[in-house]
Design an enzyme around this catalytic site. Sequence first.
Site, PDB file in Angstrom:
ATOM      1  CG  HIS A 232      79.102  17.365   5.584  1.00 32.11           C
ATOM      2  ND1 HIS A 232      80.431  16.836   5.450  1.00 32.11           N
ATOM      3  CD2 HIS A 232      78.767  18.042   4.305  1.00 32.11           C
ATOM      4  CE1 HIS A 232      80.667  17.138   4.233  1.00 32.11           C
ATOM      5  NE2 HIS A 232      79.830  17.712   3.750  1.00 32.11           N
ATOM      6  CG  ASP A 305      84.459  22.240   3.029  1.00 31.22           C
ATOM      7  OD1 ASP A 305      83.495  22.120   2.227  1.00 31.22           O
ATOM      8  OD2 ASP A 305      84.592  21.219   3.571  1.00 31.22           O
TER       9      ASP A 305
END
Length: 576
Positions: A232, A305
């Site tokens: 992230h 993702d």
Amino acid sequence: MRYTDTFAKELVEKMTLDQKVGAVLTLGFAGVVPKPYIYDFIEKYHCGGLRLSCDMRTFGSYVDPKSGKTVVDVERQTGIKYKQTAPTCTAGEYAAVLADLQMAARKRSLGIPLHFSFDQEGGSSADFCFGGVNIFPKPMGLTATGDKELTYKAALETARQSRAVGFNWVHSPVLDICSEPRNPEIYTRSYSDDPAVVADYAAATCRGLRDGGVIATGKHFPGRGHSCQDAHFGVPVIDVDRETMERRELRPYRALIAQGLLPSIMIAHSIFPAIDPDNIATVSRKVITGLLREELGFEGVITTDSMTMGAIATRYGVANACAMALAAGADLVLMKAENELVGETVDTIKAFVADGRLPIEELNDKVYRILALKHQYGLFEEPDAARDPEREVRDPAVKALAAEIARKSILVARDADKLLPLPTDKKILVLEQKVKEYNDMQWHSGILYEACMRQSRHVDYQETAYSYDDADKTAIMARARDYDLLVITSYFLRGKLSNREWLEGFLADCKTPAVIVTNTPFEEISIPKNARNVVITFATSPANVKATAEVLFGKCKAEGKIPVKNGISVSAEAMV
């Protein structure tokens, strides 16, 4: 490729380029109140599906917990000031929201339904976390039960509850091997550090999801358990040789593909030098087409993702990365930002088609795979009006299953001071982190304290932030001396700084005996090394928290077994 689903084949032949580009997009919908632009995603951009983030009012940017800096700014200007939580709703109310969006999709010229994707791995990884839904432990907690049949049942009931609301595509199971206990992103999201165990328990999960009518997604291919970087906020590099990858990371994928249990697979935002040292796997044709499609023979849907995560967005740019991923072999791109990036992404993909970087034949194949999978799972069928989400979540049998799995997953790792079971006539202070912004009667701050209150009238409460601030530390030190015993949560959550190191110093100086309640078996991320008394609950969700309180006070026995070889030592004698 050969088109065997005539229904899906005929749809592809009727579609315009704009419709095909939309079909390969999973866009974002945060909250429970669709704004006009969500309908634009459906009607103007023809999106194939929405990724649902039900517990936040608006999709936010990724902020590095260490530096406090925004890694990728993807927020939309909405006028919203307080962004933390969406309005609390019932399962039935949210089902009505999704039904309205699905109706808008079915009114499109070809009537192609939306897929509604979400995370529901277990524990705090639960986008469907409201309305009394029964939530099971994280994958490692399921392994701690030692019972694959319970794992199957947990997945089946997760799917039944979710499908009744309208969710139909879950980004689970996690097939990463927890070979690096310091991994800040995977930890208990993995079933184990043993590839064979991961394959077996993930297979049980896939069967349960399939039998409950929800599309499963194995992630994160080829496997990002062996890293200390969170994708992230940065780019994980999984620097292991191909032989090791074959023995460890790829084993669950080969096993589940061979068994026909993976309808879709999600690609990792990581670099794998043994396969492609130059590109993140998400945009690597060597990884997606070469390894997954050709070598492993995977014929299902390949999804990315979130393309707004720091690892991918900062290197390639969001819109460009989406198009690059499709050109590399992905079928679906997950683009959660609810702003101008949607239009930019569509335009960029169309530019790739126009100049041949994404051949139209390949785009057709992608759209066919997606539509065929939707057809296979009944998404084109009219909704079953008899499926009542309220009845599903209230089912006593499901609640009993959640309680059984909680009890069988929790384990006492250390009780060096012989504090357990806790006495009911002593003054006990529960120091509990604020773990969930969502605030309904089932799941809210202080639920461990409340569960302990049911066991003893001599329990008090000190709420703290997930990551202690100075006020928390001052309050803990001031209050601890006034009690006979302390129960201290030391939970870890990706994106949050751990309190482990501070607690080590506190325990060294504190004279009051303490029991640490943690959600991982790893000293590296959540367990103070000098903690003499440790209870591990593999979920901070209601069923596991209630069972944890019962274990603390001796009302039930902790039946879990340590599910990893690289976790905490369970030898109490070593702590004496």
